[in-house]
Design a protein around this motif. Structure first.
Motif, short mmCIF file in Angstrom:
data_model
loop_
_atom_site.label_atom_id
_atom_site.label_comp_id
_atom_site.label_asym_id
_atom_site.label_seq_id
_atom_site.Cartn_x
_atom_site.Cartn_y
_atom_site.Cartn_z
N ASN A 252 1.52 -0.24 -8.42
CA ASN A 252 0.19 -0.29 -7.83
C ASN A 252 -0.84 0.41 -8.72
N SER A 302 2.23 -5.97 -7.68
CA SER A 302 1.54 -5.19 -6.66
C SER A 302 0.77 -6.14 -5.74
N HIS A 477 -8.44 0.48 -2.24
CA HIS A 477 -6.99 0.61 -2.39
C HIS A 477 -6.46 1.85 -1.69
N ASP A 481 -2.81 2.78 0.15
CA ASP A 481 -1.89 3.43 -0.78
C ASP A 481 -2.47 4.79 -1.15
#
Length: 538
Positions: A252, A302, A477, A481
Motif C-alpha cells: 500500500n 494494493s 488513504h 490504512d
C-alpha cells in the motif's frame, strides 16, 4: 528646389536637438514561448477565452545549489529507508540520526546553506504543534492527576501491590512507545522545516528526487516479481511478497509512493516543456511515463492504491491541461495514446503471472478491518478524553478486542490513521489536529488565490497542485490504512505542507514591474513576516 546655405546649419541644429532628446523606453521583450502561446490562443478563440498564464520560461532552470542538494539527499534517504514500519525498526534506527545529521550540515558551514532561505514562522508553528502532544504525554504527573485519568484503575491497583501507587507517572499509558513515536515524528518535522527553505527551482529538484527514487523502486520491483536468482529482493524480513513493494515493506505504501511520483512527473513536465521543441515527442513521453506509473501501481496489488489512482490522475491532468488544450493535435493525441498502450503492454507482459492473483483480490473485499474498527471505537470510549498515548494502540486494543474475533494475527494498527490518532491523543490531540488543518487550509487557500490571480507561472501552479494532491492521496488513504505511520510517506506529507509556502522567486516575480529592478537572491521570503502577520503572507 535647392536649400539656401543659410538654412542648412539650422536643419543640422534641429537634427542635433532631436537626437539629443531622450528616447522613450521600449517595452520589455516577451519570451518567444509566451509570444507563441498568445498567437495560439488568438487563433483558438473559438475554444473560449482563458486567462493568460506565464510559461516556465519566465523562471530560468538551473542546477541544484548546495543547500538544495543536502535536502534532496535527506529526502532520498527517507524514501529509501523509511518504508519498514514498526515491524522492521532496523532501517528506522539508521534513518533517524542520518536525516538529522544531513539536515544539520547547513548549520555547520554557510556554503552548505546556499540556495536555502530562512524558515517561515508558520513552519515553526506547525512543527511545534506536531510534537507537543507526545512531549506532554511523557511528562510525569503527580498521583492525584494521573489516578484520575480514564482507564487507569488496573494500573493503580497493580502498582499498589508493590507499594508504588503513589509514584509520579506520565500521561501516556505506554511511555516507551510514545517516546519511540516522538523520535519517528522528528524526521517529517525536519523535512518540513528544510523544504520550506527552498525556492521554486529547489522544489523542482525535490520532485525530480521523488521520481528518481520511484524509478529505482520500479526496477527493484521487477526483480521482486521475477524472483531473480531465487531471492525476494526486499529490504525487510517482514514484507508483502509476490507483488511490487520497491523500497517499502507494505505494498500500500509503494502504491502511494508511485501515485505521488506520477504527480511529480506532471510538475516536471510543466518545467521542461520549453526545452522540448517537438511537441509530439513531449506528449508521447508524458503518456508513456504516466502509463508506466499506472501499470506499476496495479502490479503492487494494493486495492486501495488502485482505487485511489483517479486522485493522482486528476491532479496530474490539472497540471498539464493548460498546455494540452493549446498544443494538442490529432497526431499528438494518437502518439500519446500509442505511447501509453505500448507501456501498458510491456509492463503487463512482464507481470502477466501476477495479474490474475491481483484481480482475485478484488473478488473478496471482506477482511478484518471492520472488526478492528469496531473494537477501536470501543477502546476509544474507555480512554476518552485523555487518550492512551501516541503509539499505545497495540496494548490498548489488545485489552479491548472481542474474544469472538481474535485470530492468530495481531492488529498492530487500526487501519484508519484518523481513528488511531483520536484513540492515542484523545481530545487534546484532536484540538491540535484541527489547529494544524486550519493553518494548512489557510496556506492552501492563500497559495491558490496567489496562483489564480495570475501572479505565478504554470510551473508554480503545478507545484501548488502537487502539494494538494499529496495531501488528498494520503488523507483519503488514511481512512482505510495507515500511510502516515510510514516515515517515507510522512516525509512526503511534510514536504507537501512546505510546498504551500509561496516560493521566494515567484513572490519576487509577481511583485516586479518593468520599472523596478530584480530583487536580490538573498531577499527574505514573504513567509518570514512578523508573528502578527503569520497567516497573512503564506
Amino acid at each position: 528646389m535647392e536649400e539656401s546655405p543659410a538654412s542648412q546649419p539650422q536643419r543640422r541644429s534641429r537634427r542635433r536637438r532631436s537626437s539629443a532628446s531622450p528616447t522613450p523606453p521600449r517595452p520589455l521583450a516577451v519570451p518567444d514561448s509566451t509570444q507563441g502561446q498568445r498567437r495560439r490562443r488568438s487563433r483558438s478563440g473559438s475554444r473560449g477565452s482563458s486567462r493568460s498564464l506565464r510559461l516556465p520560461a519566465d523562471i530560468a532552470l538551473a542546477p541544484p545549489q548546495v543547500g538544495v542538494i543536502v535536502v534532496m539527499a535527506a529526502l532520498a534517504v527517507a524514501l529509501v529507508l523509511g518504508g519498514g514500519g514498526t515491524t522492521n525498526p532496523g532501517t528506522e534506527m539508521i534513518l533517524q540520526p542520518l536525516v538529522a545529521l544531513i539536515l544539520a550540515l547547513p548549520l555547520l558551514h554557510p556554503r552548505l546553506a546556499t540556495g536555502l532561505g530562512p524558515v517561515p514562522r508558520a513552519a515553526w508553528v506547525i512543527a511545534a504543534l506536531v510534537l507537543i502532544v507526545p512531549v506532554l504525554q511523557l511528562i510525569p504527573l503527580p498521583p492525584a492527576i494521573w489516578h484520575a485519568l480514564p482507564d487507569r484503575e488496573m494500573e493503580v491497583a497493580s502498582l499498589a501491590l508493590i507499594g508504588q501507587a503513589d509514584r509520579w507517572m506520565p500521561w501516556s499509558m505506554a511511555p516507551a512507545r510514545t517516546f519511540i513515536s516522538l523520535l519517528a515524528m522528528v524526521v517529517p518535522v525536519l523535512m518540513l522545516l528544510a523544504v520550506s527553505r527552498t525556492d521554486l527551482i529547489g522544489r523542482l529538484w525535490l520532485c525530480a528526487t521523488i521520481v528518481a527514487v520511484a524509478g529505482a523502486s520500479v526496477m527493484l520491483g521487477a526483480l521482486q516479481l521475477s524472483h531473480a536468482a531465487g531471492h525476494n529482493w526486499t529490504l525487510y524480513s517482514y514484507a508483502h511478497f509476490g507483488v511490487i513493494v520497491g523500497f517499502q515493506a507494505n505494498h500500500n505504501a509503494e502504491a502511494d509512493l508511485l501515485s505521488i511520483a506520477l504527480m511529480a512527473c506532471g510538475v516536471i513536465a510543466t518545467a521542461v516543456v520549453g526545452l522540448v521543441p517537438n511537441r509530439s515527442l513531449f506528449w508521447g513521453g508524458v503518456a508513456f511515463t504516466g502509463a508506466i506509473m499506472l501499470v506499476v501501481v496495479f502490479l503492487t496489488g494494493s486495492r486501495t492504491g488502485i482505487a485511489l489512482l483517479p486522485i493522482a490522475l486528476a491532479f496530474c491532468a490539472a497540471m498539464v491541461w493548460p498546455l494540452a488544450r493549446q498544443q494538442f493535435s490529432r497526431r499528438t493525441l494518437w502518439l500519446g495514446v500509442g505511447g501509453g498502450v505500448a507501456a501498458v503492454g510491456l509492463l503487463l507482459a512482464v507481470g502477466l503471472h501476477s495479474v490474475d492473483r491481483i484481480m482475485n483480490r478484488f473478488s473478496n473485499l471482506n477482511d478484518s478491518r471492520r472488526d478492528i474498527w469496531i473494537d477501536t471505537i470501543h477502546a476509544l470510549g474507555q480512554v476518552w478524553p485523555a487518550g492512551g498515548g501516541v503509539g499505545s494502540f497495540p496494548p490498548i486494543f489488545n485489552a479491548a478486542e472481542r474474544l469472538e474475533v481474535v485470530r492468530n494475527t495481531v492488529a498492530g494498527r487500526a487501519h484508519n490513521d484518523w481513528m488511531e490518532w483520536t484513540l492515542e491523543a484523545g481530545l487534546p490531540g484532536l484540538i491540535v489536529l484541527v489547529a494544524v488543518l486550519a493553518i494548512v487550509g489557510t496556506m492552501a487557500w492563500r497559495r491558490l488565490g496567489f496562483e489564480l490571480r495570475e501572479k505565478g507561472t504554470l510551473h508554480s501552479r503545478a507545484q501548488a497542485l502537487f502539494a494538494l494532491g499529496i495531501m488528498a492521496q494520503l488523507g483519503v488513504h488514511a481512512l482505510d490504512d495507515f500511510p502516515i505511520r510510514e516515515m517515507s510517506l510522512a516525509s512526503l506529507l511534510a514536504m507537501a505542507g512546505a510546498l504551500l509556502f509561496t516560493p521566494r522567486a515567484i513572490a519576487a516575480l509577481a511583485d516586479r514591474t518593468p520599472e523596478t529592478p530584480p530583487l536580490p537572491a538573498s531577499a527574505a521570503p514573504a513567509d518570514s513576516a512578523p508573528l502578527p502577520q503569520l497567516l497573512e503572507n503564506v
